[in-house]
Design a protein around this motif. Structure first.
Motif, mmCIF file in Angstrom:
data_model
loop_
_atom_site.group_PDB
_atom_site.id
_atom_site.type_symbol
_atom_site.label_atom_id
_atom_site.label_comp_id
_atom_site.label_asym_id
_atom_site.label_seq_id
_atom_site.Cartn_x
_atom_site.Cartn_y
_atom_site.Cartn_z
ATOM 1 N N ALA A 178 11.638 72.678 -26.105
ATOM 2 C CA ALA A 178 11.162 71.298 -26.221
ATOM 3 C C ALA A 178 10.834 70.701 -24.861
ATOM 4 O O ALA A 178 9.972 69.828 -24.748
ATOM 5 C CB ALA A 178 12.209 70.447 -26.925
ATOM 6 N N ALA A 179 11.503 71.173 -23.826
ATOM 7 C CA ALA A 179 11.250 70.682 -22.471
ATOM 8 C C ALA A 179 10.053 71.364 -21.819
ATOM 9 O O ALA A 179 9.696 71.037 -20.686
ATOM 10 C CB ALA A 179 12.493 70.890 -21.610
ATOM 11 N N GLY A 180 9.443 72.329 -22.519
ATOM 12 C CA GLY A 180 8.239 72.963 -22.004
ATOM 13 C C GLY A 180 8.432 74.287 -21.306
ATOM 14 O O GLY A 180 7.482 74.842 -20.745
ATOM 15 N N ALA A 181 9.668 74.816 -21.317
ATOM 16 C CA ALA A 181 9.910 76.095 -20.662
ATOM 17 C C ALA A 181 9.222 77.221 -21.415
ATOM 18 O O ALA A 181 9.052 77.163 -22.640
ATOM 19 C CB ALA A 181 11.408 76.373 -20.582
ATOM 20 N N ILE A 182 8.855 78.265 -20.688
ATOM 21 C CA ILE A 182 8.262 79.462 -21.277
ATOM 22 C C ILE A 182 9.302 80.571 -21.200
ATOM 23 O O ILE A 182 9.634 81.053 -20.107
ATOM 24 C CB ILE A 182 6.977 79.859 -20.540
ATOM 25 C CG1 ILE A 182 5.928 78.772 -20.713
ATOM 26 C CG2 ILE A 182 6.460 81.214 -21.042
ATOM 27 C CD1 ILE A 182 4.691 78.975 -19.888
ATOM 28 N N ILE A 183 9.832 80.952 -22.341
ATOM 29 C CA ILE A 183 10.900 81.949 -22.381
ATOM 30 C C ILE A 183 10.268 83.331 -22.402
ATOM 31 O O ILE A 183 9.610 83.720 -23.371
ATOM 32 C CB ILE A 183 11.812 81.722 -23.590
ATOM 33 C CG1 ILE A 183 12.460 80.341 -23.479
ATOM 34 C CG2 ILE A 183 12.885 82.811 -23.681
ATOM 35 C CD1 ILE A 183 13.241 79.915 -24.693
ATOM 36 N N ILE A 184 10.477 84.073 -21.321
ATOM 37 C CA ILE A 184 9.774 85.354 -21.173
ATOM 38 C C ILE A 184 10.617 86.551 -21.606
ATOM 39 O O ILE A 184 10.075 87.625 -21.842
ATOM 40 C CB ILE A 184 9.299 85.557 -19.720
ATOM 41 C CG1 ILE A 184 10.481 85.636 -18.751
ATOM 42 C CG2 ILE A 184 8.360 84.437 -19.312
ATOM 43 C CD1 ILE A 184 10.075 85.972 -17.320
ATOM 44 N N GLY A 185 11.946 86.385 -21.704
ATOM 45 C CA GLY A 185 12.759 87.522 -22.098
ATOM 46 C C GLY A 185 14.234 87.211 -22.098
ATOM 47 O O GLY A 185 14.653 86.066 -21.873
ATOM 48 N N LYS A 186 15.021 88.247 -22.355
ATOM 49 C CA LYS A 186 16.475 88.125 -22.484
ATOM 50 C C LYS A 186 17.161 88.976 -21.415
ATOM 51 O O LYS A 186 16.697 90.068 -21.067
ATOM 52 C CB LYS A 186 16.921 88.600 -23.879
ATOM 53 C CG LYS A 186 16.159 87.965 -25.042
ATOM 54 C CD LYS A 186 16.283 86.456 -25.063
ATOM 55 C CE LYS A 186 17.658 85.991 -25.458
ATOM 56 N NZ LYS A 186 17.977 86.264 -26.857
ATOM 57 N N THR A 187 18.290 88.482 -20.932
ATOM 58 C CA THR A 187 19.028 89.166 -19.871
ATOM 59 C C THR A 187 20.307 89.803 -20.404
ATOM 60 O O THR A 187 20.906 89.336 -21.370
ATOM 61 C CB THR A 187 19.353 88.191 -18.727
ATOM 62 O OG1 THR A 187 19.834 86.959 -19.270
ATOM 63 C CG2 THR A 187 18.125 87.917 -17.879
ATOM 64 N N VAL A 242 18.281 70.230 -12.309
ATOM 65 C CA VAL A 242 17.064 70.248 -13.117
ATOM 66 C C VAL A 242 17.380 70.712 -14.534
ATOM 67 O O VAL A 242 16.954 70.099 -15.524
ATOM 68 C CB VAL A 242 16.013 71.186 -12.477
ATOM 69 C CG1 VAL A 242 14.818 71.378 -13.415
ATOM 70 C CG2 VAL A 242 15.543 70.642 -11.132
ATOM 71 N N LEU A 243 18.134 71.805 -14.650
ATOM 72 C CA LEU A 243 18.440 72.353 -15.961
ATOM 73 C C LEU A 243 19.518 71.544 -16.676
ATOM 74 O O LEU A 243 19.476 71.397 -17.911
ATOM 75 C CB LEU A 243 18.871 73.815 -15.827
ATOM 76 C CG LEU A 243 18.835 74.665 -17.096
ATOM 77 C CD1 LEU A 243 17.535 74.489 -17.854
ATOM 78 C CD2 LEU A 243 19.057 76.122 -16.746
ATOM 79 N N LEU A 244 20.474 71.010 -15.931
ATOM 80 C CA LEU A 244 21.499 70.170 -16.551
ATOM 81 C C LEU A 244 20.869 68.976 -17.245
ATOM 82 O O LEU A 244 21.289 68.580 -18.343
ATOM 83 C CB LEU A 244 22.507 69.702 -15.501
ATOM 84 C CG LEU A 244 23.628 68.780 -16.007
ATOM 85 C CD1 LEU A 244 24.536 69.507 -16.996
ATOM 86 C CD2 LEU A 244 24.440 68.238 -14.827
ATOM 87 N N ASP A 245 19.832 68.385 -16.644
ATOM 88 C CA ASP A 245 19.165 67.231 -17.243
ATOM 89 C C ASP A 245 18.586 67.553 -18.613
ATOM 90 O O ASP A 245 18.487 66.686 -19.479
ATOM 91 C CB ASP A 245 18.046 66.733 -16.323
ATOM 92 C CG ASP A 245 18.559 65.906 -15.163
ATOM 93 O OD1 ASP A 245 19.715 65.459 -15.221
ATOM 94 O OD2 ASP A 245 17.807 65.716 -14.187
ATOM 95 N N VAL A 246 18.192 68.804 -18.807
ATOM 96 C CA VAL A 246 17.621 69.224 -20.091
ATOM 97 C C VAL A 246 18.712 69.596 -21.089
ATOM 98 O O VAL A 246 18.632 69.254 -22.272
ATOM 99 C CB VAL A 246 16.660 70.409 -19.878
ATOM 100 C CG1 VAL A 246 16.259 71.057 -21.199
ATOM 101 C CG2 VAL A 246 15.434 69.956 -19.105
ATOM 102 N N LEU A 247 19.740 70.288 -20.618
ATOM 103 C CA LEU A 247 20.730 70.863 -21.524
ATOM 104 C C LEU A 247 21.797 69.876 -21.984
ATOM 105 O O LEU A 247 22.358 70.038 -23.077
ATOM 106 C CB LEU A 247 21.427 72.045 -20.840
ATOM 107 C CG LEU A 247 20.569 73.274 -20.550
ATOM 108 C CD1 LEU A 247 21.367 74.294 -19.738
ATOM 109 C CD2 LEU A 247 20.045 73.900 -21.833
ATOM 110 N N ALA A 248 22.131 68.896 -21.166
ATOM 111 C CA ALA A 248 23.204 67.962 -21.526
ATOM 112 C C ALA A 248 22.740 67.101 -22.702
ATOM 113 O O ALA A 248 21.910 66.205 -22.552
ATOM 114 C CB ALA A 248 23.584 67.097 -20.335
ATOM 115 N N SER A 249 23.272 67.403 -23.858
ATOM 116 C CA SER A 249 22.766 66.776 -25.078
ATOM 117 C C SER A 249 23.791 66.917 -26.190
ATOM 118 O O SER A 249 24.505 67.917 -26.254
ATOM 119 C CB SER A 249 21.460 67.469 -25.498
ATOM 120 O OG SER A 249 21.010 67.015 -26.750
#
Length: 527
Positions: free
Chosen positions: A154-163, A275-282
């Motif tokens: 939803a934040a616009g990230a492009i998920i390219i794969g799994k680690t 940056v990522l905390l702002d998206v994930l904290a929900s």
């Protein structure tokens, strides 16, 4: 900061993608603003902030940035095996869609617009193989995203794969029967840690600028320490501040997760964690109609304003000489910055805290045992006298509900001790681990594994004793790369803060980073 509305994010995640404007990143200083300048020759190795700024200003397209990342993957990943599932075609389609949206509307999709990132293979990802390293789930392709993954999309990230992860995230190093072993990017004879070994190695090697790891028993912070990157275990009270549904374990389809599990960001800079905390904290989707999570701003704007406790070593879990020296150097930097330092601090009893953590961890892990397996555990536990240390695992795993309630009461009292401590201190600095990355022991049966601290053999599980000070009580805890060994391996410290002071520990890490050596990067980072 014009905060991104969490309710809007979750609604968008449940349908398509959010069309929100990119907010100004919070609490930026001149130093962190400088990190928004992208490396023109290696944009994929720039900070997440720099990549996002360049994408928003159209200095680079999402597709062009993605191709740089994929090119780097082809060169680097075969040597370390951090990324185990790659969806290049899906990522290219998403990048092209992001570029079209920006061209047509002039607005980014969200705060992570066009950013190519990977996701830990423990988090269910719609349409992408998600195994948690278990042969039982080797062909599992979810039809729904984990809540945290939905927030990323939803934040616009492009998920390219799994680690990569150890089987069912249940080891302190990363290897499984499906994908094999992830190597430490600094030295392939050393472990990358676990269970977020793949995510930490991927960030360190430049395969992604951000990752989402999970942490119950140090699974997020131990690999970060061993791979020389930053990681934040986020606050957790009755509920986590980052929704955990869709994390394996528990098995696919379960609505609940462990009562100590948290998800948090991994990055190469402290500012990128934010940056990522702002998206994930929900809040979880079910609560999003009425609740929002607005974490408090950092307590202070300067390190000299902080009241800092430093717990450099302890007889319960001795650290090695290199780590002791590192803590001494860090204490010196903090003092020279003008902060108030208490280096005799002992917030809680280390041994008592660790035993309580183990009891609660073993108890929560029993939820997914088979009926026959749990019955066998009960039978075996009944044969071990109460109070016998050898029975800690089985007695905890099979405890009656009344006993768990008593253990939870002890947890609440321990939380109160920490809360009282943080009325007199703002942060606590400790070692992250007793040593730098230990030798990989994938081929060694668990009972025979060990660590070596200044030449002395110690329990394999001592690796996580320091980071697990924060685990049972849900405190925010950040691992900070702070130095290196004579052999060039990363050394790290941990900063613990009060409940919900996630931004404060990130801010403290940013202040401290200006005084510490530049974090060491592995050869793969520039390959």
């Amino acid at each position: 900061m014009n905060r991104l509305n969490r309710r809007t994010l979750l609604a968008a995640a449940a349908t398509t993608a959010a069309a929100a404007s990119l907010p100004k990143l919070a609490y930026a200083t001149e130093a962190t603003e400088a990190m928004t300048v992208m490396n023109p020759t290696a944009p994929h190795l720039s900070s997440a902030r720099a990549q996002l700024s360049a994408l928003r200003r159209r200095e680079i397209s999402a597709r062009a940035l993605l191709e740089k990342v994929l090119e780097h993957h082809a060169k680097v990943n075969p040597g370390i095996n951090a990324v185990v599932t790659l969806d290049a075609a899906g990522a290219r389609a998403a990048a092209d869609q992001a570029d079209r949206h920006l061209a047509q509307t002039g607005r980014p999709l969200g705060p992570l617009h066009g950013l190519p990132i990977t996701v830990k293979d423990a988090l269910e990802t719609k349409g992408m193989r998600t195994t948690s390293g278990s042969p039982d789930f080797s062909n599992h392709v979810p039809d729904k995203d984990a809540d945290a993954v939905a927030l990323l999309r939803a934040a616009g990230a492009i998920i390219i794969g799994k680690t990569n992860v150890p089987t069912m995230c249940q080891d302190l190093q990363t290897s499984n029967p499906i994908f094999g072993k992830t190597k430490n990017p600094f030295n392939e004879a050393k472990t990358a840690g676990g269970s977020s070994g793949g995510p930490a190695a991927a960030v360190a090697a430049g395969l992604t600028s951000l990752e989402v790891g999970s942490d119950l028993a140090g699974s997020l912070r131990l690999p970060a320490a061993y791979c020389g990157v930053y990681a934040l275990r986020t606050s957790r009270g009755t509920s986590p501040i980052v929704p955990t549904r869709g994390h394996i374990p528990r098995p696919p389809g379960w609505a609940t997760s462990s009562d100590m599990l948290t998800l948090g960001p991994i990055a190469r800079t402290a500012a990128d964690l934010e940056v990522l905390l702002d998206v994930l904290a929900s809040p979880a989707p079910a609560d999003a109609g009425a609740w929002q999570i607005n974490l408090p701003a950092p307590r202070y704007t300067s390190l000299r304003q902080y009241r800092v406790g430093i717990w450099a070593d302890d007889a319960y879990c001795r650290v090695d000489s290199a780590t002791r020296a590192l803590l001494g150097q860090v204490a010196g930097h903090v003092r020279n910055a003008g902060a108030t330092v208490d280096d005799a601090t002992r917030p809680v009893d280390f041994a008592g805290s660790d035993k309580l953590f183990q009891r609660l961890m073993y108890a929560t892990a029993s939820a997914t045992a088979t009926d026959a397996g749990f019955a066998a555990d009960v039978e075996a536990a009944d044969k071990i006298p109460a109070g016998d240390p050898a029975g800690l695992f089985l007695h905890s795993r099979t405890m009656r509900h009344r006993d768990w309630l008593r253990a939870d009461e002890d947890r609440q009292k321990l939380r109160a001790q920490w809360a009282d401590y943080f009325t007199k201190h703002d942060i606590l600095i400790t070692p992250a681990t007793p040593t730098a990355a230990i030798d990989d022991q994938t081929a060694t049966p668990p009972p025979q594994r060990f660590i070596t601290v200044d030449g002395q053999k110690r329990s394999y599980y001592d690796q996580t004793s320091w980071v697990n000070l924060a685990s049972p009580v849900g405190l925010p805890s950040i691992v900070v790369p702070a130095g290196r060994t004579a052999d060039g391996l990363p050394l790290a410290i941990q900063i613990i803060g009060p409940y919900l002071a996630d931004r404060t520990v990130i801010a403290a890490a940013k202040h401290l980073a200006r005084l510490l050596p530049t974090p060491v990067t592995p050869p793969a980072f520039t390959a």
